[in-house]
Scaffold this motif. Sequence first.
Motif, PDB file in Angstrom:
ATOM      1  N   LEU A 178      40.331  42.709  47.447  1.00  0.00           N
ATOM      2  CA  LEU A 178      39.864  41.642  46.567  1.00  0.00           C
ATOM      3  C   LEU A 178      38.352  41.754  46.527  1.00  0.00           C
ATOM      4  CD1 LEU A 178      40.896  39.082  45.008  1.00  0.00           C
ATOM      5  CD2 LEU A 178      40.362  37.787  47.080  1.00  0.00           C
ATOM      6  N   ALA A 179      37.786  41.915  45.327  1.00  0.00           N
ATOM      7  CA  ALA A 179      36.357  42.190  45.221  1.00  0.00           C
ATOM      8  C   ALA A 179      35.697  41.264  44.218  1.00  0.00           C
ATOM      9  CB  ALA A 179      36.116  43.646  44.820  1.00  0.00           C
ATOM     10  N   ALA A 185      31.161  43.486  46.104  1.00  0.00           N
ATOM     11  CA  ALA A 185      31.441  43.177  47.513  1.00  0.00           C
ATOM     12  C   ALA A 185      32.936  42.963  47.699  1.00  0.00           C
ATOM     13  CB  ALA A 185      30.677  41.931  47.945  1.00  0.00           C
ATOM     14  N   ILE A 186      33.537  43.718  48.611  1.00  0.00           N
ATOM     15  CA  ILE A 186      34.942  43.517  48.949  1.00  0.00           C
ATOM     16  C   ILE A 186      35.016  42.330  49.898  1.00  0.00           C
ATOM     17  CG2 ILE A 186      36.968  44.515  50.066  1.00  0.00           C
ATOM     18  CD1 ILE A 186      35.989  47.260  49.148  1.00  0.00           C
ATOM     19  N   THR A 187      35.693  41.282  49.467  1.00  0.00           N
ATOM     20  CA  THR A 187      35.707  40.035  50.229  1.00  0.00           C
ATOM     21  C   THR A 187      36.899  39.922  51.162  1.00  0.00           C
ATOM     22  OG1 THR A 187      36.892  38.855  48.479  1.00  0.00           O
ATOM     23  CG2 THR A 187      34.482  38.886  48.351  1.00  0.00           C
ATOM     24  N   HIS A 188      38.014  40.531  50.785  1.00  0.00           N
ATOM     25  CA  HIS A 188      39.222  40.495  51.606  1.00  0.00           C
ATOM     26  C   HIS A 188      39.991  41.790  51.363  1.00  0.00           C
ATOM     27  CE1 HIS A 188      38.129  36.260  51.047  1.00  0.00           C
ATOM     28  NE2 HIS A 188      38.696  36.040  52.216  1.00  0.00           N
ATOM     29  N   ALA A 189      40.793  42.197  52.342  1.00  0.00           N
ATOM     30  CA  ALA A 189      41.568  43.429  52.203  1.00  0.00           C
ATOM     31  C   ALA A 189      42.832  43.334  53.040  1.00  0.00           C
ATOM     32  CB  ALA A 189      40.746  44.647  52.626  1.00  0.00           C
ATOM     33  N   ALA A 190      43.816  44.122  52.646  1.00  0.00           N
ATOM     34  CA  ALA A 190      45.075  44.220  53.387  1.00  0.00           C
ATOM     35  C   ALA A 190      45.456  45.691  53.474  1.00  0.00           C
ATOM     36  CB  ALA A 190      46.174  43.413  52.708  1.00  0.00           C
TER      37      ALA A 190
END
Length: 400
Positions: A178-179, A185-190
């Motif tokens: 999620l950017a 900026a990548i704010t969250h990742a899985a």
Amino acid sequence: MPRPGQVKPETDERLSDRIAIGLLTRTFPPELVDRIVAECGKSGQRNRLLPPRVVVYFVLAMCLFSGQGYEEVARLLTEGLSWARRWSGSWQVPTPGAISRARVKLGPEPLKVLFEQTAGPVATKSTPGAWYGRWRLMAVDGTTFDVPDSEENDARFGRPATHRGERTAFPQVRVVALAECGTHAITHAALGPFTTAESVLARELFDALAPGDLLMADRGFAGLDQWRAASAGGADLLWRIKTTAVLPVRRELPDGSYLSDIVAAKDHRKRTDPTVVRVIEYTLDDPGRPQHPAPYRLITTILDHEAAPAMELAALYNERWEIETTLDELKTHQRGPAQVLRSRSPEGVEQEVWGHLLVHHAIRQLMHTAAEGTDTDRLSFTRTLRLARRQVTAQAAFSP
């Protein structure tokens, strides 16, 4: 007692306590790293050659200097200490085996928690390209990383098949991010196996969305369950949808869009549990693009055509491609083109991926600060990456 040839320092401070690596220690302060390491139950003795804090920074440096060997990364971390005369003793660079064992002992959790506690949107209200009206522009997409061909990695992550049905050379780990469109900026990742679909991993990210976010996504994420999960927290959505999807016209709007509804695939005949959406259809008239007989179709939760006219949303959807550029920065420029990750164990792979995400966020945060109100697209990610690498060797002699 000092070893033969070693000059014992006047205090009990070890060289590993004096390692600082420029941008990374400013973005991820040692106090924060120590706290997270302790929370994850990975604390170790402070006077060891490779205490947990140093291993965290080593993983970050390993991702910053992708392609360099373990020993070379360790030397880059400590370069300058002797000529700067800030260390009165000698220090043996850890062997690759010692570094590997230290990485195994640390595990992926501290890097993951560090990312979760430090990553996030960085745009301010004055950041160009980050907003549409009151909405912060966000996008979701996924990619894969090749990982070493070991039995453990193959069992955990799986690998794609070629068009001939054969297996590819390397297993792959899937990453969905999620950017923030305006800053990259990548704010969250899985993370997950290659065999897990991007749309499934994306469900882990939707809780991070909030009112005021406008999430854009491509056709692969469309689906009623996905739609409801992504909008449950109050975020608005602007997603492309397949041209074959059945979208009955419920009410035409003055701007050319219309209200419709979407249903689950198994409910497409009876349509007993619909969700109302607004549909925007358009074609691209661009000599540089191939002509498509079918129009582009977007669906959105923004039902008020006056708040967001169809023409503006159609043009805005192009911003979704910013996340494609973001993932290219991460994979091609930072990791290196066609590079395979280092780690032969699944835990090491996850640790390494979180390290890459942390380094990318640190660089993008620096670029946003340096832009000073101008569009960060005017700055070069590659040049900033080189600057961050130079900082490591230039500032290694200064205590954190």
